[in-house]
Write an enzyme that holds these catalytic residues in place. Structure first.
Site, mmCIF file in Angstrom:
data_model
loop_
_atom_site.group_PDB
_atom_site.id
_atom_site.type_symbol
_atom_site.label_atom_id
_atom_site.label_comp_id
_atom_site.label_asym_id
_atom_site.label_seq_id
_atom_site.Cartn_x
_atom_site.Cartn_y
_atom_site.Cartn_z
ATOM 1 N N TYR A 145 -9.436 -100.528 -78.673
ATOM 2 C CA TYR A 145 -10.425 -99.652 -79.310
ATOM 3 C C TYR A 145 -11.088 -100.432 -80.436
ATOM 4 O O TYR A 145 -10.428 -101.193 -81.160
ATOM 5 C CB TYR A 145 -9.752 -98.385 -79.839
ATOM 6 C CG TYR A 145 -9.470 -97.392 -78.727
ATOM 7 C CD1 TYR A 145 -10.477 -96.560 -78.252
ATOM 8 C CD2 TYR A 145 -8.219 -97.316 -78.132
ATOM 9 C CE1 TYR A 145 -10.243 -95.656 -77.226
ATOM 10 C CE2 TYR A 145 -7.972 -96.415 -77.102
ATOM 11 C CZ TYR A 145 -8.990 -95.591 -76.652
ATOM 12 O OH TYR A 145 -8.745 -94.710 -75.628
ATOM 13 N N TYR A 179 -4.576 -99.232 -71.789
ATOM 14 C CA TYR A 179 -4.291 -99.395 -73.211
ATOM 15 C C TYR A 179 -2.787 -99.421 -73.440
ATOM 16 O O TYR A 179 -2.074 -98.526 -73.008
ATOM 17 C CB TYR A 179 -4.906 -98.223 -73.997
ATOM 18 C CG TYR A 179 -4.657 -98.335 -75.471
ATOM 19 C CD1 TYR A 179 -5.411 -99.222 -76.244
ATOM 20 C CD2 TYR A 179 -3.645 -97.618 -76.096
ATOM 21 C CE1 TYR A 179 -5.171 -99.360 -77.594
ATOM 22 C CE2 TYR A 179 -3.400 -97.749 -77.447
ATOM 23 C CZ TYR A 179 -4.169 -98.624 -78.188
ATOM 24 O OH TYR A 179 -3.920 -98.757 -79.518
ATOM 25 N N ARG A 200 -1.144 -96.696 -71.196
ATOM 26 C CA ARG A 200 -1.969 -95.601 -70.681
ATOM 27 C C ARG A 200 -2.906 -96.178 -69.627
ATOM 28 O O ARG A 200 -3.417 -97.276 -69.782
ATOM 29 C CB ARG A 200 -2.858 -95.021 -71.792
ATOM 30 C CG ARG A 200 -2.087 -94.291 -72.881
ATOM 31 C CD ARG A 200 -2.855 -93.044 -73.294
ATOM 32 N NE ARG A 200 -2.947 -92.147 -72.169
ATOM 33 C CZ ARG A 200 -3.994 -91.354 -71.911
ATOM 34 N NH1 ARG A 200 -5.048 -91.366 -72.694
ATOM 35 N NH2 ARG A 200 -4.002 -90.549 -70.878
ATOM 36 N N HIS A 203 -9.196 -95.167 -69.219
ATOM 37 C CA HIS A 203 -9.800 -93.843 -69.318
ATOM 38 C C HIS A 203 -10.985 -93.890 -70.263
ATOM 39 O O HIS A 203 -11.069 -94.785 -71.113
ATOM 40 C CB HIS A 203 -8.771 -92.820 -69.830
ATOM 41 C CG HIS A 203 -8.170 -93.189 -71.159
ATOM 42 N ND1 HIS A 203 -7.122 -94.074 -71.298
ATOM 43 C CD2 HIS A 203 -8.506 -92.807 -72.424
ATOM 44 C CE1 HIS A 203 -6.826 -94.205 -72.575
ATOM 45 N NE2 HIS A 203 -7.644 -93.464 -73.283
ATOM 46 N N HIS A 205 -12.987 -91.276 -72.928
ATOM 47 C CA HIS A 205 -12.893 -89.979 -73.607
ATOM 48 C C HIS A 205 -14.280 -89.350 -73.717
ATOM 49 O O HIS A 205 -15.260 -90.047 -74.017
ATOM 50 C CB HIS A 205 -12.380 -90.158 -75.038
ATOM 51 C CG HIS A 205 -10.957 -90.617 -75.131
ATOM 52 N ND1 HIS A 205 -9.901 -89.747 -75.223
ATOM 53 C CD2 HIS A 205 -10.420 -91.860 -75.176
ATOM 54 C CE1 HIS A 205 -8.766 -90.433 -75.331
ATOM 55 N NE2 HIS A 205 -9.049 -91.724 -75.303
HETATM 56 C C1 MBD Z 1 -4.788 -93.410 -76.305
HETATM 57 O O1 MBD Z 1 -5.845 -94.210 -76.046
HETATM 58 C C2 MBD Z 1 -4.924 -92.099 -76.024
HETATM 59 O O2 MBD Z 1 -6.082 -91.685 -75.494
HETATM 60 C C3 MBD Z 1 -3.866 -91.215 -76.253
HETATM 61 C C4 MBD Z 1 -4.036 -89.789 -75.880
HETATM 62 C C5 MBD Z 1 -2.696 -91.667 -76.786
HETATM 63 C C6 MBD Z 1 -2.549 -92.997 -77.090
HETATM 64 C C7 MBD Z 1 -3.584 -93.869 -76.839
HETATM 65 FE FE FE Z 2 -7.579 -93.207 -75.391
#
Ligand code: MBD
Ligand code: FE
Length: 277
Positions: A145, A179, A200, A203, A205
């Site tokens: 990020y 991630y 993760r 994705h 958001h």
């Molecule tokens: C993330 O990028 C995320 O979207 C969530 C929900 C928890 C940890 C990392």
């Molecule tokens: Fe996320």
């Protein structure tokens, strides 16, 4: 004569919830025979989380976010809207409002070029919703990020876009990467002790809003991701939120986008629930 009345400002919800929390924790201490030294270790663990900027929201969202989301959006999810999904710890207020053609990332953003398109629709009537605001954030092609990556400019992979007159949107970005949460922080070390990975699936958001509709917070996932069925955030990738990456590698298509390498497309339609339902 004015007498001062003693007012006790108790919030009924806090009273109930905190009481239940203490009950649960005390039962846990007894059930698992938690000793003074384990208890001190827990206090140190929580203190360390508090000293680090993202650890508290990270821990909560990883372990409790999905359950809270399901309670909060129970009604929404029953109205045939797009399923909600947790906000996560990495949303930032104040992402720039971009102008079309919409795009995230730098000119030379590392990663595969991805065009995401779709419509925002009324969940009740199926009618397109023009002027809906999409507030979007994702990791870059390096899996980080922007605000936690010193190499990316502020808000690099974040932006606000509007749907057009037909309720449609399209934006250019790069395929986000899976991630992995920081492994050296308290949450990461806890996961290691549990023998659990810290990944993760990739994705994007979305926070989507429009007057007279209930706002929607969700995430879109991609078929074939190695972590899709083994997300650290258990239960987050709901099947309805998974889309497909389509590769385009013909000269004609590449040229039509003004690119010099293959690119990908993905489609996703969002259904917003009217505020009156
Ligand atoms: C993330 O990028 C995320 O979207 C969530 C929900 C928890 C940890 C990392
Ligand atoms: Fe996320």
């Amino acid at each position: 004569m004015v007498t001062e009345e003693k007012v006790t400002l108790t919030n009924e919800r806090v009273k109930v919830i905190f009481g239940d929390l203490l009950d649960s924790l005390r039962q846990l201490i007894i059930k698992d025979r938690i000793t003074e030294s384990e208890y001190r270790a827990l206090i140190e663990f929580v203190s360390e989380m508090g000293r680090l900027e993202y650890e508290v929201p990270l821990w909560f969202d990883v372990f409790l976010g999905v359950t809270v989301d399901n309670v909060t959006y129970d009604h929404y999810n029953q109205m045939a809207g797009t399923p909600s999904n947790i906000l996560g710890p990495f949303y930032l207020e104040g992402a720039p409002v971009r102008s079309p053609p919409y795009r995230l990332g730098r000119d030379n953003e590392p990663g595969d070029v991805l065009f995401v398109s779709g419509s925002v629709l009324d969940a009740k009537t199926g009618a397109p919703i023009p002027g809906a605001l999409l507030d979007i954030w994702q990791t870059s092609g390096n899996g980080l990020y922007d605000h936690l990556d010193p190499d990316q400019p502020d808000f690099n992979m974040r932006g606000k876009f509007l749907t057009d007159q037909e309720g449609r949107f399209e934006f250019r970005t790069v395929i986000p990467q899976p991630y992995e949460i920081p492994k050296d922080g308290p949450t990461g070390r806890l996961l290691a002790m549990l023998g659990h990975h810290a990944w993760r699936p990739k994705h994007i958001h979305f926070k989507i809003s429009r007057d007279s509709y209930l706002p929607l917070t969700t995430q879109v996932y991609f078929e074939g991701d190695p972590w899709l069925h083994d997300d650290l955030v258990e239960g987050a990738p709901k099947p309805e939120l998974v889309t497909r990456l389509e590769k385009h590698d013909s000269h004609k298509e590449i040229e039509s986008k003004g690119l010099d390498r293959p690119f990908f497309t993905a489609r996703f339609d969002f259904r917003l629930v009217p505020a009156t339902s």
